[in-house]
Design a protein around this motif. Sequence first.
Motif, PDB file in Angstrom:
ATOM      1  N   ILE A 183       4.504   0.201  -6.213  1.00  0.00           N
ATOM      2  CA  ILE A 183       3.252  -0.409  -5.772  1.00  0.00           C
ATOM      3  C   ILE A 183       2.797  -1.404  -6.836  1.00  0.00           C
ATOM      4  O   ILE A 183       2.674  -1.058  -8.008  1.00  0.00           O
ATOM      5  CB  ILE A 183       2.156   0.655  -5.544  1.00  0.00           C
ATOM      6  CG1 ILE A 183       2.586   1.640  -4.452  1.00  0.00           C
ATOM      7  CG2 ILE A 183       0.833  -0.007  -5.177  1.00  0.00           C
ATOM      8  CD1 ILE A 183       2.726   1.052  -3.079  1.00  0.00           C
ATOM      9  N   SER A 185      -0.141  -4.010  -8.126  1.00  0.00           N
ATOM     10  CA  SER A 185      -1.559  -4.340  -7.968  1.00  0.00           C
ATOM     11  C   SER A 185      -1.870  -5.644  -8.688  1.00  0.00           C
ATOM     12  O   SER A 185      -1.197  -6.013  -9.649  1.00  0.00           O
ATOM     13  CB  SER A 185      -2.438  -3.221  -8.515  1.00  0.00           C
ATOM     14  OG  SER A 185      -2.191  -3.013  -9.888  1.00  0.00           O
ATOM     15  N   LEU A 190      -6.096  -1.380  -8.147  1.00  0.00           N
ATOM     16  CA  LEU A 190      -5.621  -0.694  -6.943  1.00  0.00           C
ATOM     17  C   LEU A 190      -6.640   0.340  -6.498  1.00  0.00           C
ATOM     18  O   LEU A 190      -7.241   1.032  -7.318  1.00  0.00           O
ATOM     19  CB  LEU A 190      -4.286  -0.011  -7.240  1.00  0.00           C
ATOM     20  CG  LEU A 190      -3.602   0.787  -6.128  1.00  0.00           C
ATOM     21  CD1 LEU A 190      -3.067  -0.174  -5.064  1.00  0.00           C
ATOM     22  CD2 LEU A 190      -2.462   1.615  -6.699  1.00  0.00           C
ATOM     23  N   TYR A 320      -8.090   6.138  -8.330  1.00  0.00           N
ATOM     24  CA  TYR A 320      -7.191   5.543  -7.332  1.00  0.00           C
ATOM     25  C   TYR A 320      -7.756   5.634  -5.908  1.00  0.00           C
ATOM     26  O   TYR A 320      -7.410   4.823  -5.055  1.00  0.00           O
ATOM     27  CB  TYR A 320      -5.813   6.207  -7.379  1.00  0.00           C
ATOM     28  CG  TYR A 320      -4.989   5.791  -8.564  1.00  0.00           C
ATOM     29  CD1 TYR A 320      -4.600   4.461  -8.736  1.00  0.00           C
ATOM     30  CD2 TYR A 320      -4.599   6.721  -9.525  1.00  0.00           C
ATOM     31  CE1 TYR A 320      -3.845   4.074  -9.839  1.00  0.00           C
ATOM     32  CE2 TYR A 320      -3.845   6.336 -10.629  1.00  0.00           C
ATOM     33  CZ  TYR A 320      -3.473   5.017 -10.775  1.00  0.00           C
ATOM     34  OH  TYR A 320      -2.724   4.631 -11.861  1.00  0.00           O
ATOM     35  N   PRO A 326     -10.622  -0.072  -0.775  1.00  0.00           N
ATOM     36  CA  PRO A 326     -10.375  -1.278  -1.551  1.00  0.00           C
ATOM     37  C   PRO A 326     -11.211  -2.454  -1.065  1.00  0.00           C
ATOM     38  O   PRO A 326     -11.606  -2.523   0.092  1.00  0.00           O
ATOM     39  CB  PRO A 326      -8.884  -1.548  -1.316  1.00  0.00           C
ATOM     40  CG  PRO A 326      -8.633  -0.974   0.046  1.00  0.00           C
ATOM     41  CD  PRO A 326      -9.506   0.244   0.135  1.00  0.00           C
ATOM     42  N   GLN A 330      -8.765  -6.764  -3.716  1.00  0.00           N
ATOM     43  CA  GLN A 330      -7.753  -5.778  -4.101  1.00  0.00           C
ATOM     44  C   GLN A 330      -6.613  -5.737  -3.099  1.00  0.00           C
ATOM     45  O   GLN A 330      -5.439  -5.640  -3.478  1.00  0.00           O
ATOM     46  CB  GLN A 330      -8.400  -4.392  -4.233  1.00  0.00           C
ATOM     47  CG  GLN A 330      -9.269  -4.239  -5.468  1.00  0.00           C
ATOM     48  CD  GLN A 330      -9.966  -2.892  -5.522  1.00  0.00           C
ATOM     49  OE1 GLN A 330     -10.485  -2.394  -4.513  1.00  0.00           O
ATOM     50  NE2 GLN A 330      -9.994  -2.286  -6.699  1.00  0.00           N
ATOM     51  N   SER A 334      -2.455  -6.950  -3.853  1.00  0.00           N
ATOM     52  CA  SER A 334      -1.498  -5.842  -3.931  1.00  0.00           C
ATOM     53  C   SER A 334      -0.295  -6.066  -3.016  1.00  0.00           C
ATOM     54  O   SER A 334      -0.369  -6.823  -2.044  1.00  0.00           O
ATOM     55  CB  SER A 334      -2.191  -4.524  -3.560  1.00  0.00           C
ATOM     56  OG  SER A 334      -3.257  -4.247  -4.434  1.00  0.00           O
ATOM     57  N   GLU A 368       0.025  -5.412   0.724  1.00  0.00           N
ATOM     58  CA  GLU A 368      -0.636  -4.144   0.393  1.00  0.00           C
ATOM     59  C   GLU A 368      -0.324  -3.093   1.461  1.00  0.00           C
ATOM     60  O   GLU A 368      -0.365  -3.362   2.658  1.00  0.00           O
ATOM     61  CB  GLU A 368      -2.149  -4.394   0.293  1.00  0.00           C
ATOM     62  CG  GLU A 368      -2.934  -3.224  -0.265  1.00  0.00           C
ATOM     63  CD  GLU A 368      -3.287  -2.192   0.782  1.00  0.00           C
ATOM     64  OE1 GLU A 368      -3.571  -1.044   0.406  1.00  0.00           O
ATOM     65  OE2 GLU A 368      -3.307  -2.552   1.978  1.00  0.00           O
TER      66      GLU A 368
END
Length: 429
Positions: A183, A185, A190, A320, A326, A330, A334, A368
């Motif tokens: 993942i 960010s 994130l 998180y 988000p 964000q 991502s 994302e």
Amino acid sequence: MAMEKRPFQLVVFGASGFTGQFVTEEVAREQAAPERGFRLPWAVAGRSREKLLRVLERAALKLGRPTLPSEVGIIVCDINNSASLDEMAKQTTLVLNCVGPYRFFGEPVVKACIENRTSCIDISGEPQFLELMYWKYHEKAAEKGVYIIGSTGFDSIPADLGVIYTRNKMNGTLTAVESFLTINSGPEGLCIHDGTWKSAIYGFAAKNSLKKLRNASCLKPVPVIGQKLKKRWPISFCKELSTYTIPFWGSDTSVVRRTQRYLHEYLEEPPVQYAAYVSVGGITSVIKLMFAGLFFLFFVRFGIGRQLLIKFPWLFSFGYFSKQGPTQKQIDGSSFTMTFFGQGYSQGVAAEKNKPNVKICTQVKGPEAGYAATPIAMVQAAMTLLNDVSDLPKGGGVFTPGAAFSRTRLIDRLNQHGIEFSVISSSEV
């Protein structure tokens, strides 16, 4: 699939929820695509007409389509009112169910859809719900000729279709795959909405129920072709990616293994062994994750602990997860990469007597995961279900994405919409 004329081709149920609003935007974006010659009639559904209208208005503003709210139907229905679910199902060919956690709210939708000859897809990452729906409703769905397909979001289309893509690109017989999720960010960091956090809490709390379900199924083991895939340590270092990894706790392993069983038993394809991991970076990240994991596993065992986890997601997940989810920045910053390392045997080499002599590396990359890739995957699964009916398993039933879509154009559709499948390398050893 419903053949009689219905007002709508698809309905987004739970459109005013956090993920549902992104799925609604993606359906609207798909319907406005220049290559689409006509627009499918569709609707949004949920408890509040006002909230649904606000979602459509936000989507209209974001997409520059001021007439959108007048073009989309609105259906008021409640997960706790079976009559309203029946009424929703009767009006459409396909329901995109975005209402979770599915272990609490998923089954009434599945039941209503089957009874009214309506297909249904969801974005569940909850193995117990997914496997239970198969055992309870597969035969009923097949009798009605409808398709119930779970985990059509980030859980678990990249993993499930990624293994199938790797198999199709292998110059030989693929026998084992490990996937590694990374993942990425952006500068804003994130964040994940706490709906996913809640599903994880309830899933771990009920892991004994999943074990009982699997024991009661009495399934024969799927044969292992070639060398057995070795399990990695709970924390291991992946040399190829230069990162520490841990087992991936999501639904991918459950979904992929169910797909491989289906492909072996019904299509007589050699089953692929599979293991899923997630990269966690360097040693500092490993230590931080260990503490978070220990806190989670301790608290999830007790009722009061689960209440605390649910009430303070940001605290116990080290930032998180949050109740707000988000921000758009964000999400925009991502992305995800899922890398597959496969091994197998070239044509003419006996798997029983030899070590694997062919290796392949593939990737699935996308935006994302939770609120960009998931809507894309779900909507393209819906388009495939509506348009590629002749390539689906005959007769209907409850399926994994790989079982349902292995012979369709879904991977091509995903490639065209920003979830990209590619071969990194392939070689004989």
